[in-house]
Design a protein around this motif. Sequence first.
Motif, short mmCIF file in Angstrom:
data_model
loop_
_atom_site.label_atom_id
_atom_site.label_comp_id
_atom_site.label_asym_id
_atom_site.label_seq_id
_atom_site.Cartn_x
_atom_site.Cartn_y
_atom_site.Cartn_z
N HIS A 59 1.26 -0.92 -0.30
CA HIS A 59 -0.20 0.08 -0.10
C HIS A 59 0.66 1.21 -0.24
O HIS A 59 0.49 2.69 -0.77
N HIS A 60 2.30 1.08 0.46
CA HIS A 60 3.03 2.49 0.66
C HIS A 60 3.60 2.99 -1.21
O HIS A 60 2.85 3.40 -1.45
N VAL A 61 3.89 1.50 -1.34
CA VAL A 61 4.88 1.79 -3.44
C VAL A 61 2.45 2.39 -3.85
O VAL A 61 2.69 3.20 -4.50
N GLN A 62 1.34 1.40 -3.79
CA GLN A 62 1.10 2.30 -4.31
C GLN A 62 0.27 3.62 -4.30
O GLN A 62 0.32 4.29 -4.85
N LYS A 63 0.50 4.38 -2.70
CA LYS A 63 0.60 5.87 -2.31
C LYS A 63 1.83 6.45 -3.48
O LYS A 63 1.33 7.80 -3.72
N LEU A 64 3.22 5.62 -2.73
CA LEU A 64 4.22 6.57 -3.42
C LEU A 64 3.71 6.99 -5.37
O LEU A 64 4.08 7.99 -5.52
N LEU A 65 2.73 5.25 -6.47
CA LEU A 65 3.30 5.56 -7.65
C LEU A 65 1.60 6.40 -7.87
O LEU A 65 1.45 7.67 -8.76
N THR A 66 1.00 6.81 -6.69
CA THR A 66 -0.56 7.53 -6.88
C THR A 66 -0.13 9.33 -7.02
O THR A 66 -0.53 9.45 -7.60
N LYS A 67 0.37 9.23 -5.69
CA LYS A 67 1.14 10.99 -5.81
C LYS A 67 1.79 11.45 -6.48
O LYS A 67 2.23 12.33 -7.06
N TYR A 68 2.81 10.32 -7.25
CA TYR A 68 3.87 10.59 -8.00
C TYR A 68 4.46 9.30 -9.23
O TYR A 68 5.35 9.12 -8.81
N PRO A 69 3.45 9.09 -10.36
CA PRO A 69 4.05 8.08 -10.81
C PRO A 69 5.57 8.33 -11.65
O PRO A 69 5.87 7.67 -12.37
N ASN A 70 5.70 9.47 -11.81
CA ASN A 70 7.39 9.51 -12.26
C ASN A 70 8.74 9.43 -11.35
O ASN A 70 9.56 9.69 -12.04
N PHE A 71 8.42 9.51 -10.40
CA PHE A 71 9.28 7.99 -9.15
C PHE A 71 9.61 7.10 -9.83
O PHE A 71 10.99 6.96 -10.67
N LEU A 72 9.48 6.80 -10.89
CA LEU A 72 10.25 5.75 -11.65
C LEU A 72 10.70 6.25 -13.30
O LEU A 72 11.19 5.06 -13.33
N ASP A 73 10.92 7.17 -13.30
CA ASP A 73 11.96 7.89 -14.46
C ASP A 73 13.30 7.96 -13.78
O ASP A 73 14.14 8.69 -14.44
N TYR A 74 13.00 8.45 -13.00
CA TYR A 74 14.94 8.86 -12.06
C TYR A 74 15.63 7.96 -11.76
O TYR A 74 14.84 6.46 -11.15
N ASN A 75 16.50 7.97 -12.15
CA ASN A 75 18.23 7.06 -12.28
C ASN A 75 18.28 7.10 -10.53
O ASN A 75 18.68 7.22 -9.58
N LEU A 76 17.72 4.95 -10.16
CA LEU A 76 18.29 5.16 -9.20
C LEU A 76 19.57 5.03 -8.83
O LEU A 76 19.90 5.47 -7.07
N PRO A 82 22.07 7.96 -3.77
CA PRO A 82 22.33 9.47 -3.05
C PRO A 82 22.21 9.76 -2.50
O PRO A 82 22.10 10.10 -1.36
N MET A 83 20.67 10.06 -2.90
CA MET A 83 20.10 10.93 -1.79
C MET A 83 19.65 10.14 -0.68
O MET A 83 19.95 10.71 0.59
N THR A 84 19.26 8.99 -0.80
CA THR A 84 18.79 8.16 0.30
C THR A 84 19.91 7.98 1.46
O THR A 84 19.64 7.33 2.79
N ARG A 85 20.94 7.32 0.37
CA ARG A 85 22.59 7.87 1.36
C ARG A 85 22.86 9.20 2.59
O ARG A 85 23.16 8.91 3.46
#
Length: 150
Positions: A59-76, A82-85
């Motif tokens: 349900h968190h993944v669904q919420k993330l992708l619902t709010k901003y599906p372009n999240f998957l466009d960003y390079n991991l 690096p941001m997460t670290r």
Amino acid sequence: KTGLMPHWRFLVLDLELNRDVLAHKILARNPRILIYSRDNNLVPKLIFYCIMTLHMEPHHVQKLLTKYPNFLDYNLDRCILPMTRYFLQDLEFSPTEFRAMLLAYPKLVTHSLSKIKYTVGFFRYELGLTGMQVKRVLYQAPQVLGMNDD
């Protein structure tokens, strides 16, 4: 492993995303998701990063992708990790705290690491906030990272 049906099955069966939400709120806003490599894009970002690193539930993944599906466009490797670290190591956020920030403000991934560091530095050295105070501001209002520095 390529084609529409394997992608659909992965998103609906493996990730347990709601079919209607996937079709009408996620894919309608970012149909490129269906052409991304499942093994080189979707699995690393959604399984290894979201679920295993940030301890997201479906349900968190669904919420993330619902709010901003372009999240998957960003390079991991060049953007998201690096941001997460930085948040986990330098700012001492826990994975679940960072998950909460990302879910509240998924456009966090649109900001460069240098802009984030600049904003943190501004809070620390211009405003005189302690590290704990900066962490609290970012946790409670991650949108401040999107503000202009003017």
